[in-house]
Design an enzyme around this catalytic site. Structure first.
Site, PDB file in Angstrom:
ATOM      1  N   ASP A  13       0.811  -1.222   0.000  1.00 33.72           N
ATOM      2  CA  ASP A  13       0.000   0.000   0.000  1.00 33.72           C
ATOM      3  C   ASP A  13       0.844   1.272   0.000  1.00 33.72           C
ATOM      4  OD1 ASP A  13      -2.184  -1.700   0.131  1.00 33.72           O
ATOM      5  OD2 ASP A  13      -2.230  -1.652   2.315  1.00 33.72           O
ATOM      6  N   LYS A  16       1.714   2.100  -5.145  1.00 28.48           N
ATOM      7  CA  LYS A  16       2.250   1.547  -6.398  1.00 28.48           C
ATOM      8  C   LYS A  16       1.315   1.824  -7.571  1.00 28.48           C
ATOM      9  CE  LYS A  16       2.355  -2.470  -4.325  1.00 28.48           C
ATOM     10  NZ  LYS A  16       2.076  -2.065  -2.936  1.00 28.48           N
ATOM     11  N   GLY A  40      -4.496  -4.386  -3.744  1.00 25.11           N
ATOM     12  CA  GLY A  40      -5.496  -3.363  -4.079  1.00 25.11           C
ATOM     13  C   GLY A  40      -4.706  -2.146  -4.489  1.00 25.11           C
ATOM     14  N   HIS A  41      -4.652  -1.892  -5.774  1.00 23.97           N
ATOM     15  CA  HIS A  41      -3.847  -0.777  -6.293  1.00 23.97           C
ATOM     16  C   HIS A  41      -4.775   0.344  -6.748  1.00 23.97           C
ATOM     17  CE1 HIS A  41      -0.159  -3.567  -7.162  1.00 23.97           C
ATOM     18  NE2 HIS A  41      -0.558  -3.580  -5.903  1.00 23.97           N
ATOM     19  N   GLN A 222       2.072  -6.081  -3.122  1.00 26.47           N
ATOM     20  CA  GLN A 222       2.484  -6.140  -1.716  1.00 26.47           C
ATOM     21  C   GLN A 222       3.770  -5.308  -1.540  1.00 26.47           C
ATOM     22  OE1 GLN A 222       1.536  -9.584  -3.163  1.00 26.47           O
ATOM     23  NE2 GLN A 222      -0.386  -8.576  -2.714  1.00 26.47           N
TER      24      GLN A 222
HETATM   25  P1  GDP Z   1      -0.800   0.267  -3.538  1.00 25.47           P
HETATM   26  O1  GDP Z   1      -1.358  -1.014  -3.051  1.00 25.47           O
HETATM   27  O2  GDP Z   1       0.673   0.373  -3.302  1.00 25.47           O
HETATM   28  O3  GDP Z   1      -1.166   0.573  -4.960  1.00 25.47           O
HETATM   29  O4  GDP Z   1      -1.448   1.393  -2.619  1.00 25.47           O
HETATM   30  P2  GDP Z   1      -3.019   1.527  -2.255  1.00 25.47           P
HETATM   31  O5  GDP Z   1      -3.736   2.003  -3.452  1.00 25.47           O
HETATM   32  O6  GDP Z   1      -3.510   0.311  -1.588  1.00 25.47           O
HETATM   33  O7  GDP Z   1      -2.955   2.624  -1.120  1.00 25.47           O
HETATM   34  C1  GDP Z   1      -2.481   3.895  -1.347  1.00 25.47           C
HETATM   35  C2  GDP Z   1      -3.600   4.896  -1.035  1.00 25.47           C
HETATM   36  O8  GDP Z   1      -3.056   6.197  -0.982  1.00 25.47           O
HETATM   37  C3  GDP Z   1      -4.657   4.964  -2.113  1.00 25.47           C
HETATM   38  O9  GDP Z   1      -5.866   5.316  -1.504  1.00 25.47           O
HETATM   39  C4  GDP Z   1      -4.167   6.074  -3.028  1.00 25.47           C
HETATM   40  O10 GDP Z   1      -5.226   6.706  -3.723  1.00 25.47           O
HETATM   41  C5  GDP Z   1      -3.554   7.010  -2.037  1.00 25.47           C
HETATM   42  N1  GDP Z   1      -2.379   7.747  -2.504  1.00 25.47           N
HETATM   43  C6  GDP Z   1      -1.411   7.382  -3.372  1.00 25.47           C
HETATM   44  N2  GDP Z   1      -0.447   8.323  -3.427  1.00 25.47           N
HETATM   45  C7  GDP Z   1      -0.822   9.312  -2.583  1.00 25.47           C
HETATM   46  C8  GDP Z   1      -0.232  10.543  -2.168  1.00 25.47           C
HETATM   47  O11 GDP Z   1       0.860  10.927  -2.583  1.00 25.47           O
HETATM   48  N3  GDP Z   1      -0.928  11.294  -1.242  1.00 25.47           N
HETATM   49  C9  GDP Z   1      -2.122  10.887  -0.743  1.00 25.47           C
HETATM   50  N4  GDP Z   1      -2.714  11.683   0.150  1.00 25.47           N
HETATM   51  N5  GDP Z   1      -2.705   9.744  -1.108  1.00 25.47           N
HETATM   52  C10 GDP Z   1      -2.053   8.961  -1.995  1.00 25.47           C
HETATM   53  P1  IMO Z   2      -0.885  -4.242  -2.192  1.00 22.41           P
HETATM   54  O1  IMO Z   2      -0.394  -4.801  -3.500  1.00 22.41           O
HETATM   55  C1  IMO Z   2      -0.990  -4.598   2.140  1.00 22.41           C
HETATM   56  C2  IMO Z   2      -0.975  -8.654   3.792  1.00 22.41           C
HETATM   57  C3  IMO Z   2      -2.226  -9.104   4.493  1.00 22.41           C
HETATM   58  C4  IMO Z   2      -1.629 -10.077   5.499  1.00 22.41           C
HETATM   59  C5  IMO Z   2      -0.498 -10.732   4.710  1.00 22.41           C
HETATM   60  C6  IMO Z   2      -0.850 -12.053   4.081  1.00 22.41           C
HETATM   61  O2  IMO Z   2      -2.177  -3.539  -2.260  1.00 22.41           O
HETATM   62  O3  IMO Z   2       0.212  -3.447  -1.556  1.00 22.41           O
HETATM   63  P2  IMO Z   2      -2.363 -12.794   2.000  1.00 22.41           P
HETATM   64  O4  IMO Z   2      -3.780 -12.470   1.685  1.00 22.41           O
HETATM   65  O5  IMO Z   2      -1.380 -12.339   0.996  1.00 22.41           O
HETATM   66  O6  IMO Z   2      -2.153 -14.212   2.386  1.00 22.41           O
HETATM   67  O7  IMO Z   2      -2.067 -11.944   3.360  1.00 22.41           O
HETATM   68  O8  IMO Z   2      -0.146  -9.798   3.701  1.00 22.41           O
HETATM   69  N1  IMO Z   2      -1.186  -8.157   2.411  1.00 22.41           N
HETATM   70  C7  IMO Z   2      -1.151  -6.882   2.056  1.00 22.41           C
HETATM   71  N2  IMO Z   2      -0.998  -5.771   2.803  1.00 22.41           N
HETATM   72  N3  IMO Z   2      -1.090  -4.493   0.797  1.00 22.41           N
HETATM   73  C8  IMO Z   2      -1.207  -5.601   0.033  1.00 22.41           C
HETATM   74  O9  IMO Z   2      -1.160  -5.560  -1.314  1.00 22.41           O
HETATM   75  C9  IMO Z   2      -1.293  -6.861   0.662  1.00 22.41           C
HETATM   76  N4  IMO Z   2      -1.447  -8.129   0.222  1.00 22.41           N
HETATM   77  C10 IMO Z   2      -1.367  -8.918   1.297  1.00 22.41           C
HETATM   78  O10 IMO Z   2      -2.886  -8.041   5.113  1.00 22.41           O
HETATM   79  O11 IMO Z   2      -1.057  -9.379   6.561  1.00 22.41           O
HETATM   80 MG    MG Z   3      -2.891  -1.701  -1.794  1.00 21.14          MG
END
Ligand code: GDP
Ligand code: IMO
Ligand code: MG
Length: 424
Positions: A13, A16, A40-41, A222
């Site tokens: 998270d 990415k 979840g991207h 991840q």
């Molecule tokens: P990922 O799994 O690495 O793609 O990250 P996620 O999408 O799960 O979580 C990142 C969260 O932060 C999402 O809700 C994005 O919309 C948000 N986000 C990404 N970059 C920024 C940033 O620079 N500032 C803020 N405030 N939010 C961001």
């Molecule tokens: P993105 O790509 C954050 C965490 C889960 C749990 C552990 C194992 O959005 O960054 P799993 O379902 O893979 O067996 O869970 O890894 N986890 C993540 N945490 N971002 C993710 O993906 C994750 N994918 C798995 O919360 O602790």
């Molecule tokens: Mg994510």
């Protein structure tokens, strides 16, 4: 041309999805190499937020090829739902999304096994996303799995029944009630959907692209600290999230890796169980969660929040051979009078600068350096020079400590909220 790899350096998270979307115009192909619907991207443009789980984050650029690589595990139901929501937005992924025949399928019974295993663990549970990731990779390495290419081969139904029956036997050992049929019908609809896509041996296409001088970006899921080998085992995911995972997950030789782009959130978050040395279980942690809207993109769970952890970051940089850093969510730190950065740990009274083997059992205490914060809202700043001085000091501190340059600073979730301190 070499392939650039983009990956998370913390516990996932890091942002990415957003950064892949920002960088996609510089590439011809975006390829996911591991993980599955546990990811979840998120990416945002025209004030609409999109969340992708299986499909690469380059999909909104219709002229670019997107690949789901052999290292990914696919749940046909999640895949179908994702494609349908794209179609509702007027994007037809059939045109520019190819799926590796060698990617493994998440069966309905894999999801149930994941849930049963977690329930049986009780308080020692991993905190899995319950998407069936662990059991699917177990069947892959156990050589029992079913691959995407199997769905168009004779004997697919038998293979499905055989594996599901095996899972039923295993489930018999758990005190866990379940209903496979409920999900099965949808799953088979998902399989039909998957058949409408180009199912290919993607390693050939990717290498061919590179031979022809095209630019390929590998998208990790991840984060490094969730890596099956190097993360805080057993509180990890079941794939290699590090750069090496791009080689095995796409069929790329190590010598073909170019830039390794490490995404770092300006602070730390973690969802699920497991050690988190800089976690803040206080008002500061609550403030980070509130300002950063730190709730899981896949499960909606509140994310645990804490200060930036440099020993962990340096470990990730070493494992991946990171050549450039991208700092995200820097805007979230506006309004903090003081910012702490962990520069070492204390273990049994001794100062150490590495993550110990038994991190899951030991109480390690972070040693902090304190930096002065800034008040200004930076979400509308587009030039590096306009950023607050204390902000630049924070970035400079990270660069000095890690020895790696920051190539992009993300100042908000939107596509246009990115500052390039020096030309790419
Ligand atoms: P990922 O799994 O690495 O793609 O990250 P996620 O999408 O799960 O979580 C990142 C969260 O932060 C999402 O809700 C994005 O919309 C948000 N986000 C990404 N970059 C920024 C940033 O620079 N500032 C803020 N405030 N939010 C961001
Ligand atoms: P993105 O790509 C954050 C965490 C889960 C749990 C552990 C194992 O959005 O960054 P799993 O379902 O893979 O067996 O869970 O890894 N986890 C993540 N945490 N971002 C993710 O993906 C994750 N994918 C798995 O919360 O602790
Ligand atoms: Mg994510």
């Amino acid at each position: 041309m070499k392939i650039d790899v983009l990956l998370g350096l913390q516990w996932g998270d890091e942002g990415k999805g957003k950064i892949v979307d920002v960088l996609t115009p510089h590439y011809d192909m975006i390829a996911r190499f591991q993980g599955g619907p546990n990811a979840g991207h998120s990416l945002e443009f025209n004030h609409i937020k999109h969340i992708l789980h299986t499909i690469p984050s380059g999909i909104f650029h219709e002229e670019k090829i997107n690949i789901i690589g052999n290292g990914v595990v696919i749940d046909p139901v999640v895949f179908m739902n994702e494609t349908e929501s794209l179609i509702r937005l007027g994007i037809d992924p059939v045109k520019n999304l190819y799926v590796s025949k060698k990617a493994h399928l998440i069966l309905p019974s894999h999801r149930i096994l994941d849930a049963a295993s977690e329930a049986a663990k009780g308080s020692t549970k991993i905190g899995s996303t319950l998407k069936g990731i662990g059991p699917t990779y177990m069947d892959k390495t156990g050589r029992n799995g079913i691959r995407v290419g199997d769905i168009v081969m004779p004997g697919f139904s038998e293979k499905y029944r055989f594996l599901t029956n095996k899972h039923r036997e295993i489930l018999g050992q758990y005190d866990y009630s379940y209903d496979i049929e409920e999900y099965e019908e949808e799953w088979f609809r998902g399989i039909e959907k998957l058949k409408s896509f180009r199912l290919i041996d993607s390693e050939h296409l990717i290498n061919n692209f590179m031979e022809r001088g095209k630019r390929v970006l590998a998208e990790g899921a991840q984060g490094t600290l969730l890596d099956i080998d190097f993360g805080s085992y057993p509180f990890v995911t079941s794939s290699n999230t590090i750069c090496a995972g791009a080689c095995t997950g796409l069929g790329i030789a190590p010598s073909r890796i170019g830039e390794v782009i490490g995404i770092v959130k300006a602070y730390c978050t973690r969802v699920g169980s497991g050690p988190f040395p800089t976690e803040l279980k206080d008002k500061t942690g609550d403030k980070l969660r509130k300002q950063g809207l730190e709730f899981g993109s896949t499960t909606g769970r509140p994310r645990r929040c804490g200060w930036l952890d440099l020993p962990a970051l340096k470990y990730s940089i070493m494992l991946n051979g990171v050549t450039q850093l991208i700092i995200t969510k820097a805007d979230v730190l506006s309004g903090f009078r003081e910012l702490k950065v962990c520069t070492a740990y204390k273990l049994k009274g001794k100062k150490i600068d590495y993550l110990p083997f038994d991190i899951a059992d030991e109480q390690i205490e972070p040693v902090y350096e304190t930096l002065t914060g800034w008040d200004e809202d930076i979400t509308k700043i587009h030039m590096y020079d306009k950023l607050p001085e204390n902000f630049k000091k924070y970035i400079g501190f990270i660069e000095k400590e890690t020895g790696v340059k920051v190539s992009i600073i993300s100042t908000g979730p939107g596509r246009e909220q990115a500052i390039f301190p020096f030309p790419l």
